[in-house]
Write a protein that holds these residues in place. Structure first.
Motif: not given
Length: 204
Positions: A48-71
């Motif tokens: 199942q696929i839902t489409t949302i607006p394209v983010p204005r910036a690249p998706l950046i995450f770091g070790p131990g910080d997956l909050a951008p992915l969770a959002a």
């Protein structure tokens, strides 16, 4: 709106449900799912696929910080392994001062069922304009998605860039799960790899 993808299970196949958020403006995300499905012997994907607006910036995450992915995963349909399609994906290690672009990323090897406080899922960069990341066309992005789904279902790199191996007797560097699969001339899964992904609880 939510789009759906599925195909009829062949004898002995297992189904893997994907909950995909299209944050890359891909006009035909189902083609990427179909391309990935072709690589995963013994598994058929439903999505199942839902489409949302394209983010204005690249998706950046770091070790131990997956909050951008969770959002990002929070926007996905409610059931299935979370998958996000993004224009560009990067990892930044602030402690070491290192950054790199990624074609894809799986949060865990293997992934588990979603639970409170645990980020489980796969992210694929589909470009354009993301350097060495996955190709925009469905075949390149499909291979990247299949590779990361392989990780989520319990497969390691057959051969790491540093020389480490997965210790499966029937795999080598010419494989979907090579550290750099785009350099492989063929992308089959071996019998041992097929047995591993079929045994994962997410493959029903």
């Amino acid at each position: 709106s939510i789009e759906s993808w599925s195909r009829t299970l062949e004898d002995g196949e297992r189904a893997l449900d994907l909950a995909i958020v299209n944050a890359a403006g891909v006009a035909d995300p189902l083609s990427i799912v179909a391309a990935a499905d072709a690589y995963l012997d013994g598994i058929t994907t439903t999505a199942q696929i839902t489409t949302i607006p394209v983010p204005r910036a690249p998706l950046i995450f770091g070790p131990g910080d997956l909050a951008p992915l969770a959002a990002l995963f929070a926007a996905a349909p409610p059931t299935g392994l979370h998958v996000a399609l993004v224009p560009c994906l990067g990892e930044h290690n602030s402690a070491l001062g290192l950054s790199r672009q990624l074609a894809g990323y799986s949060t865990h090897v293997p992934a588990g069922h979603a639970s409170a406080g645990v980020v489980n899922g796969v992210v694929i960069a589909v470009g354009p304009g993301c350097g060495s990341a996955a190709d925009w066309h469905s075949a390149g992005a499909g291979a990247a998605l299949a590779h990361e789904l392989g990780h989520a279902l319990g497969l390691w790199h057959t051969v790491e860039t540093g020389g480490g191996e997965d210790h499966l007797a029937d795999t080598d560097a010419d494989n979907l799960m090579a550290a750099q699969p785009a350099a492989s001339s063929t992308l089959p899964l071996s019998a041992s790899q097929r047995a591993i992904i079929r045994a994962h609880p997410l493959a029903k």
